[in-house]
Design a protein around this motif. Structure first.
Motif, mmCIF file in Angstrom:
data_model
loop_
_atom_site.group_PDB
_atom_site.id
_atom_site.type_symbol
_atom_site.label_atom_id
_atom_site.label_comp_id
_atom_site.label_asym_id
_atom_site.label_seq_id
_atom_site.Cartn_x
_atom_site.Cartn_y
_atom_site.Cartn_z
ATOM 1 N N GLY A 97 42.527 47.720 35.486
ATOM 2 C CA GLY A 97 43.405 46.965 36.384
ATOM 3 C C GLY A 97 43.668 47.704 37.673
ATOM 4 O O GLY A 97 43.421 48.896 37.785
ATOM 5 N N ASP A 98 44.138 46.967 38.682
ATOM 6 C CA ASP A 98 44.644 47.623 39.876
ATOM 7 C C ASP A 98 45.986 46.989 40.223
ATOM 8 O O ASP A 98 46.404 46.015 39.596
ATOM 9 C CB ASP A 98 43.652 47.531 41.035
ATOM 10 C CG ASP A 98 43.243 46.103 41.317
ATOM 11 O OD1 ASP A 98 43.993 45.191 40.951
ATOM 12 O OD2 ASP A 98 42.166 45.899 41.899
ATOM 13 N N VAL A 99 46.645 47.571 41.243
ATOM 14 C CA VAL A 99 47.993 47.107 41.571
ATOM 15 C C VAL A 99 48.029 45.621 41.968
ATOM 16 O O VAL A 99 48.833 44.862 41.425
ATOM 17 C CB VAL A 99 48.631 48.018 42.647
ATOM 18 C CG1 VAL A 99 49.888 47.384 43.222
ATOM 19 C CG2 VAL A 99 48.953 49.364 42.045
ATOM 20 N N PRO A 100 47.165 45.175 42.882
ATOM 21 C CA PRO A 100 47.232 43.748 43.248
ATOM 22 C C PRO A 100 47.062 42.807 42.046
ATOM 23 O O PRO A 100 47.726 41.781 41.950
ATOM 24 C CB PRO A 100 46.061 43.580 44.228
ATOM 25 C CG PRO A 100 45.858 44.935 44.803
ATOM 26 C CD PRO A 100 46.179 45.894 43.694
ATOM 27 N N ALA A 102 47.893 43.482 38.916
ATOM 28 C CA ALA A 102 49.127 43.535 38.130
ATOM 29 C C ALA A 102 50.211 42.676 38.791
ATOM 30 O O ALA A 102 50.918 41.919 38.126
ATOM 31 C CB ALA A 102 49.615 44.979 38.000
ATOM 32 N N VAL A 103 50.317 42.785 40.125
ATOM 33 C CA VAL A 103 51.339 42.031 40.856
ATOM 34 C C VAL A 103 51.096 40.533 40.691
ATOM 35 O O VAL A 103 52.012 39.756 40.431
ATOM 36 C CB VAL A 103 51.346 42.437 42.348
ATOM 37 C CG1 VAL A 103 52.242 41.513 43.162
ATOM 38 C CG2 VAL A 103 51.803 43.877 42.499
ATOM 39 N N MET A 106 52.083 39.365 37.235
ATOM 40 C CA MET A 106 53.537 39.320 37.080
ATOM 41 C C MET A 106 54.127 38.133 37.837
ATOM 42 O O MET A 106 55.056 37.485 37.367
ATOM 43 C CB MET A 106 54.183 40.621 37.577
ATOM 44 C CG MET A 106 53.786 41.862 36.817
ATOM 45 S SD MET A 106 54.271 41.850 35.082
ATOM 46 C CE MET A 106 56.047 42.072 35.204
ATOM 47 N N LYS A 107 53.574 37.869 39.031
ATOM 48 C CA LYS A 107 54.053 36.726 39.814
ATOM 49 C C LYS A 107 53.887 35.442 39.025
ATOM 50 O O LYS A 107 54.678 34.522 39.123
ATOM 51 C CB LYS A 107 53.242 36.589 41.104
ATOM 52 C CG LYS A 107 53.745 37.410 42.270
ATOM 53 C CD LYS A 107 52.971 36.971 43.505
ATOM 54 C CE LYS A 107 53.156 37.949 44.640
ATOM 55 N NZ LYS A 107 52.213 37.675 45.736
ATOM 56 N N PHE A 113 52.302 44.329 31.812
ATOM 57 C CA PHE A 113 50.916 44.597 32.192
ATOM 58 C C PHE A 113 50.659 46.059 31.850
ATOM 59 O O PHE A 113 51.163 46.951 32.541
ATOM 60 C CB PHE A 113 50.782 44.342 33.707
ATOM 61 C CG PHE A 113 49.380 44.301 34.228
ATOM 62 C CD1 PHE A 113 48.757 43.087 34.485
ATOM 63 C CD2 PHE A 113 48.683 45.473 34.503
ATOM 64 C CE1 PHE A 113 47.469 43.039 35.005
ATOM 65 C CE2 PHE A 113 47.386 45.436 35.009
ATOM 66 C CZ PHE A 113 46.788 44.207 35.268
ATOM 67 N N GLN A 115 48.189 49.401 30.852
ATOM 68 C CA GLN A 115 46.847 49.951 30.996
ATOM 69 C C GLN A 115 46.389 50.626 29.713
ATOM 70 O O GLN A 115 47.151 51.323 29.055
ATOM 71 C CB GLN A 115 46.848 50.992 32.110
ATOM 72 C CG GLN A 115 46.813 50.396 33.490
ATOM 73 C CD GLN A 115 47.009 51.491 34.513
ATOM 74 O OE1 GLN A 115 48.122 52.001 34.670
ATOM 75 N NE2 GLN A 115 45.957 51.867 35.205
#
Lengths: 212, 142
Positions: A97-100, A102-103, A106-107, A113, A115
């Motif tokens: 995964g990466d941050v975008p 995960a965001v 969640m949105k 989320f 790892q």
């Protein structure tokens, strides 16, 4: 007096969707070891097929969903489940995964989320949290459905009386407003209280307020 | 020059929190054309001490996770506890998945890694302004 509907049984199942058979096995064993009912699926499609149609809305528990899978991805699966109004909270697990990402997840309402590799206890905590959320949401949905049904069982007159009682009016005022005798209002009021299954005005108010 | 229009006596407010003044200036410059009032704070503590106004439209909150141990996210969590809700975009100088997840769970509406794409951020703030204030503000094209 009408029988109250028995509360539905909330047997919660953790649905694990991952294309990695080793992950499915180890998670299933982990959950078995703490007596949590679980089911495993090698891909998103097999989960959707297993719970086709309206049955998906009746499910109880949560979903542990791998992000990267051949065929339907975890994110696509989340979208489908959302469209189908699936009530199960989703916990994503991912190796890449990466941050975008995960965001984004969640949105769209994922509750967690995580790892890979993760500690077993970490996942168990998330699962417990998800199951609690699911139970609370179900109870609330059931209660409000139950209250709506009780209100529906009232006659037009009883409803009129209830509205006025809740607004704080006295029986004699209600009687003159509805052009009925005070004795008749008393009877409607008693019937209304019985159908709503409450013993006091305070209880009735609480019941109606919780369903606001 | 403000308050001359009867229909919107007060401008919506964009709050900025960043411990670097340079970053605050850059954001102010970027967002000024939107026509909202902008209030800047160099720390989460100062922002929390500030009485939150009804006109609050959004909060751009910096989360420098390396130097500040995620104080931006901690601020968001504190706001949630105190029942303060302002649509918040986290701007992260450094980031990782657990922090992003934590921020989103604390009601952030977005978590953007720096450097942010200017026009995307402006567009997002603009849409937040229009959500809080249905009355049309004078918004020159940016």
């Amino acid at each position: 007096m009408k029988e109250s509907n028995p509360p539905p049984s909330f047997e919660q199942v953790v649905h694990i969707i991952d294309d990695d058979e080793a992950v499915l096995d180890s998670l299933s064993m982990l959950l078995d070891s703490v007596d949590i009912k679980n089911a495993t699926y090698p891909n998103a499609q097999s989960f959707l097929t297993a719970h086709e149609g309206d049955r998906i809305q009746q499910l109880s528990g949560c979903i542990v969903l791998d992000i990267r899978m051949p065929g339907m991805s975890g994110m696509e699966c989340q979208q489908r489940l959302d469209a189908l109004k699936c009530p199960l909270p989703i916990i994503f697990i991912t190796g890449h995964g990466d941050v975008p990402m995960a965001v984004e997840a969640m949105k769209k309402g994922a509750i967690e989320f995580i790892q890979k590799p993760f500690r077993e206890q970490e996942l168990l905590d998330c699962i417990h949290h998800a199951l609690t959320l699911n139970k609370t949401a179900q109870k609330r949905a059931f209660q409000s459905l139950d209250i709506v049904q009780r209100c529906k069982s009232l006659t037009v007159r009883e409803k009129e009386v209830m509205e006025r009682v809740v607004a704080g009016q006295l029986n004699k005022n209600i009687a003159s407003e509805l052009n009925l005798s005070q004795r008749t209002i008393e009877i409607h009021r008693a019937n209304m209280m019985e159908k709503m299954r409450v013993k006091s005005l305070a209880e009735l108010m609480t019941l109606l307020l919780t369903n606001e | 020059m403000f308050n001359h229009h009867k229909n919107h006596p007060k401008l919506p407010i964009i709050y900025l929190v960043d411990h670097q003044r340079k970053a605050l200036l850059a954001l102010t410059k970027l967002l000024t054309p939107l026509g909202a009032e902008i209030e800047s704070f160099v720390s989460a503590e100062r922002f929390l001490r500030h009485a939150i106004n009804d006109e609050a439209a959004c909060l751009l909150l910096e989360a420098d996770l390396q130097n500040n141990k995620g104080s931006g996210i901690a601020l968001l969590e504190q706001m949630a506890v105190r029942g303060i809700y302002i649509p918040t975009i986290i701007l992260a100088s450094s980031s990782d998945i657990p922090s992003a997840v934590r921020a989103m769970r604390a009601n952030a509406i977005d978590f953007i890694e720096k450097p942010y794409v200017e026009h995307m951020l402006v567009r997002q703030v603009k849409s937040l302004l229009s959500q809080t204030h249905s009355t049309q503000l004078h918004t020159p094209s940016v």
